[in-house]
Design a protein around this motif. Structure first.
Motif, short mmCIF file in Angstrom:
data_model
loop_
_atom_site.label_atom_id
_atom_site.label_comp_id
_atom_site.label_asym_id
_atom_site.label_seq_id
_atom_site.Cartn_x
_atom_site.Cartn_y
_atom_site.Cartn_z
N HIS A 14 0.85 -1.21 0.00
CA HIS A 14 0.00 0.00 0.00
C HIS A 14 0.89 1.26 0.00
O HIS A 14 0.93 2.02 0.98
CB HIS A 14 -0.92 0.00 1.23
N GLU A 70 2.38 4.89 -0.54
CA GLU A 70 1.81 6.23 -0.60
C GLU A 70 2.85 7.19 -1.20
O GLU A 70 3.93 7.39 -0.63
CB GLU A 70 1.43 6.70 0.82
N MET A 127 0.50 5.82 -4.62
CA MET A 127 0.54 4.65 -5.49
C MET A 127 1.33 5.01 -6.75
O MET A 127 1.11 6.06 -7.35
CB MET A 127 -0.89 4.22 -5.86
N THR A 133 -4.23 -6.68 -1.68
CA THR A 133 -3.87 -5.39 -2.29
C THR A 133 -5.08 -4.47 -2.35
O THR A 133 -6.22 -4.91 -2.17
CB THR A 133 -3.33 -5.62 -3.70
N GLN A 134 -4.82 -3.17 -2.64
CA GLN A 134 -5.91 -2.19 -2.63
C GLN A 134 -6.74 -2.25 -3.90
O GLN A 134 -7.96 -2.15 -3.86
CB GLN A 134 -5.32 -0.77 -2.50
N ASP A 135 -6.05 -2.40 -5.06
CA ASP A 135 -6.76 -2.18 -6.32
C ASP A 135 -7.66 -3.34 -6.69
O ASP A 135 -8.75 -3.16 -7.22
CB ASP A 135 -5.75 -1.89 -7.43
#
Length: 797
Positions: free
Chosen positions: A86, A88, A90, A188-190
């Motif tokens: 993750h 920062e 991305m 994961t985020q996506d």
């Protein structure tokens, strides 16, 4: 004087000759028995070592899988890893873009090295590798894809266990190495992605070879074309020969030393199998047998030389004739042929005594090898098999009947094992009396007896089974205990069902199990029994994992007060939703689970699920829920404590719970069942006898059981509409229950007419499809609201 000297010389010669013959016979017997026994013992030792090695591999494989799964879980939960996943901000190209890929690969390598990995792969949601670190050859990457996709499909949809994400693992062969691959969700985020981490297992197989002194060879590929991936054998060609063996082969012979082999299926997938094949040389076993054979042969040679010298001194006409008979008898004993008597004849007394001793030994060996001398004096399994082989070799029509007692273990526990032995002796005597002259009866072990009918066709075999069944069902008095027995008989015929002994016996045994399951007196073998047996074994194996895999479901069937029409309660029922087969009916798996300890785990699962649902049930006017107990549950004196723990876990109470058990479960061990039921009643549970009228419950026992309720078996309820006599039975059962102060429930109520008539007969509650079928909890709540609304409007049930 000369005559006396001649007589003394003859006596000495005869004594020497007799002694020599006796020594020869003993040596012959020792060679024929000892050498094969030594070689067989060496083989057994090797087989036990291979079996132990397989168990060690399975245990270590499980431990390493757990360790490596936990290692992957710790990596995925690590803050540094989570920060890498993750970032920062991305990266512009996304998490797996070119500008961030090197950073991601370094972090994967850092964590993987700490875990002792061989390589790791970050996967798309369908299992396609996005990043492999360190990079693999294209062929290995392509070979990896099907396995990781299967693991992704297996893990997907599983719930988390606390902080741990669900995971799955398998063994994968890539090139000339094998790896344990573990897959977990990446987080994961996506979008949803996965991580697969691989660990080489070469060192584990090498450790197995070093610790257990057996060679380990890992094979991979389709069943018809397995190839070695890794082996501890020094000769690669030997590994190729092992790969060509059938899966169930136990020995490899050909070039080089013969070896004993055991196989273990490590992985099975549509695109290939992975098999661990353990092997150990047989050279030591055969060398030991050969050494002993040479030594014993030397002793025999010396004895033969001495015997030849003495024979020159003896008169040919009587010595030769006597010795020929004795040597022939000894050879028959060496071949384990105990049927031909040794003739006790001849002019020399010492030879006659020796012949008598040999014949006595023959009779003792025959009795030991072919008869059940301890108990029934009937021929044993070996004798029965010998007679069956003989009949089949003569190409005669043959029928095999396997006879067993239903509930013999329960009877044994109730009357004691000494009385149980007397029961078996009485059963043997009645079998011998009831069969025809010429039929062969044997005890095959336990309560299993075999009857060989020569030349019997289908009809005569069925008549014989009916005759045997009627005779064995006659009650027996043992020390004041009346024992009611029921025999089950399985029938198989040659050449119709099989033309060899082993498959014929196996099919008769399948028919016997079918007769016991269906509670019929006898059944003739049907080919469907083989398919059913294989399917049941596979299903039972999968059932062991159904609870952990979240495949079990709770269904509830409502009960209605027949007088007021109000909802009286519900019965908790177990359903199994198989991931491939869909909903499996309870009748397909519950009877087989009841024969194993699995049933106790299933009972606790249903109990806990019902307790969790209890507040919602009460909110919808369902104040009582019934839960079934099996025979194994009743025999478990720890059951009350286990149920207490589940009540405490969910903050529930025993009131409002009814525990149901069957007549047959109680009758298995009445004293123990009564003890368990009493402890459950003291805790506040309501207790019920299910399927009443179908089993063997005695009125003498019924009044002493601490139960509150009787459930009349649905066979009687369904028969009320077609047979007026059945209604009389139902009425009598209801009156018996009320006389003992018990409430009575009728199960199997399928229409309004039966429900109305049961209410007129005084039955308290009804259960059946007329009121509602078994359904999930949310459906039951909708049903309860509709039923209550209809009742308030005064509509009939």
């Amino acid at each position: 004087m000369v005559r006396s000297l001649r007589g003394s010389t003859r006596l000495v010669v005869l004594v020497l000759a007799t002694t020599t013959v006796l020594v020869l016979l003993m040596q012959w017997f020792v060679i024929s028995r000892t050498v094969p026994a030594v070689e067989a013992n060496e083989r057994r030792s090797i087989d036990e070592l291979l079996a132990s090695s397989r168990d060690v591999w399975v245990r270590r494989h499980g431990e390493r899988t757990t360790e490596q799964t936990e290692a992957l879980s710790l990596i995925l939960a690590d803050q540094g890893w989570l920060a890498t996943l993750h970032p920062e901000p991305m990266p512009a190209g996304g998490l797996f873009g070119a500008e961030y890929r090197a950073t991601l690969a370094d972090v994967v390598d850092n964590f993987g090295t700490r875990a002792g990995y061989s390589f790791a792969a970050l996967l798309q949601d369908d299992g396609t590798p996005l990043l492999v670190q360190p990079a693999l050859p294209e062929a290995d990457t392509a070979a990896l894809v099907p396995s990781v996709r299967r693991l992704v499909a297996e893990v997907e949809g599983r719930p988390r266990r606390g902080k741990l994400a669900p995971s799955a693992s398998t063994i994968v062969a890539l090139g000339e190495r094998a790896y344990r691959v573990v897959v977990q969700e990446l987080g994961t985020q996506d979008r949803r992605r996965w991580m697969a981490m691989a660990f080489a297992i070469d060192d584990e197989m090498a450790a197995l070879h070093q610790d257990m002194h057996v060679h380990a060879t890992l094979l991979a590929g389709p069943e018809s074309g397995l190839v070695p991936v890794f082996t501890t054998l020094p000769d690669r060609a030997q590994a190729q020969r092992l790969a060509a063996l059938d899966t169930d082969a136990e020995e490899l012979r050909g070039t080089g030393d013969p070896v004993r082999v055991r196989s273990h299926l490590v992985g099975d997938a549509p695109d290939g199998r992975i098999v661990l094949r353990l092997s150990r040389s047989l050279a030591s076993a055969e060398a030991e047998g050969e050494r002993m054979r040479q030594e014993l042969t030397g002793f025999v040679a010396l004895g033969l030389a001495a015997f030849a010298a003495l024979m020159w001194l003896l008169s040919r006409w009587f010595v030769t004739r006597s010795l020929d008979g004795l040597v022939g008898a000894a050879r028959r004993l060496g071949r384990q042929d105990y049927d031909v008597a040794v003739p006790v004849t001849g002019p020399v007394r010492e030879f006659r005594q020796l012949a008598f001793a040999l014949d006595t030994m023959r009779q003792d060996l025959r009795a030991e090898e072919y008869f059940d001398r301890r108990l029934t004096q009937l021929p044993n399994r070996l004798h029965f098999r010998r007679e069956l082989d003989k009949a089949l070799a003569e190409a005669r029509p043959v029928t095999v009947l396997l006879v067993g007692l239903n509930r013999f273990k329960e009877i044994n526990r109730r009357i004691g094992y000494t009385a149980g032995d007397r029961l078996l002796k009485a059963m043997a005597e009645r079998l011998v009396q009831v069969v025809r002259p010429g039929d062969f009866v044997a005890r095959l072990g336990g309560d299993l007896f075999g009857v060989l009918l020569a030349g019997a066709d289908h009809d005569s075999a069925c008549r014989a089974a009916e005759r045997i069944g009627r005779e064995l069902e006659q009650p027996l008095d043992l020390d004041g205990n009346r024992v009611d027995r029921q025999a089950a008989i399985g029938i198989a015929m040659a050449p119709l069902h099989a033309d060899a002994a082993e498959p014929l016996l196996a099919r008769a045994e399948l028919a016997l199990y079918a007769a016991k399951d269906r509670r019929e007196s006898f059944i003739v073998y049907d080919a469907a029994f083989d398919r059913e047996s294989e399917a049941n074994l596979a299903l039972l194996s999968e059932l062991r994992h159904a609870r952990d895999n979240g495949e079990l479901r709770l269904h509830l069937q409502p009960k209605v007060d027949l007088k007021s029409g109000r909802i009286a309660g519900a019965e908790a029922l177990l359903r199994w939703v198989h991931p491939q087969r869909g909903l499996i009916p309870p009748g397909r798996f519950i009877p087989y689970a009841e024969d194993t300890p699995i049933i106790k785990d299933l009972t606790l699962w249903v109990f806990e699920a019902a307790v969790r649902e209890q507040p919602s049930l009460r909110a919808h006017g369902i104040g009582r829920v019934s839960i079934n107990l099996s025979a194994r549950d009743l025999m478990d004196l720890d059951l009350p404590a286990k149920l207490d723990a589940l009540l405490s876990k969910h903050g529930a109470e025993a009131s409002g719970l009814c525990l149901e058990t069957t007549e047959s479960a109680v009758m298995g061990d009445i004293a123990r069942a009564q003890q368990t039921l009493t402890r459950l009643r003291e805790r506040g549970y309501k207790l019920s006898i299910d399927d009443f009228g179908e089993g063997q419950t005695s009125m003498r026992y019924l009044k002493d059981l601490p139960v509150h309720e009787l459930k009349v078996d649905m066979v009687f309820i369904k028969g009320m509409q077609t047979d007026p006599r059945t209604e009389y039975i139902v009425k009598a059962l209801i009156e018996v229950g009320h006389q003992y102060g018990l409430s009575v429930v009728a199960e199997g109520v399928e229409n309004a007419a039966v429900a109305l008539r049961l209410a007129e007969l005084g039955c308290n509650e009804g259960q059946g499809w007329h009121f509602g079928k078994p359904m999930p909890a949310d459906e039951l709540y909708r049903w309860a609201r509709a039923w209550t609304a209809r009742e308030e409007q005064g509509q009939p049930a």
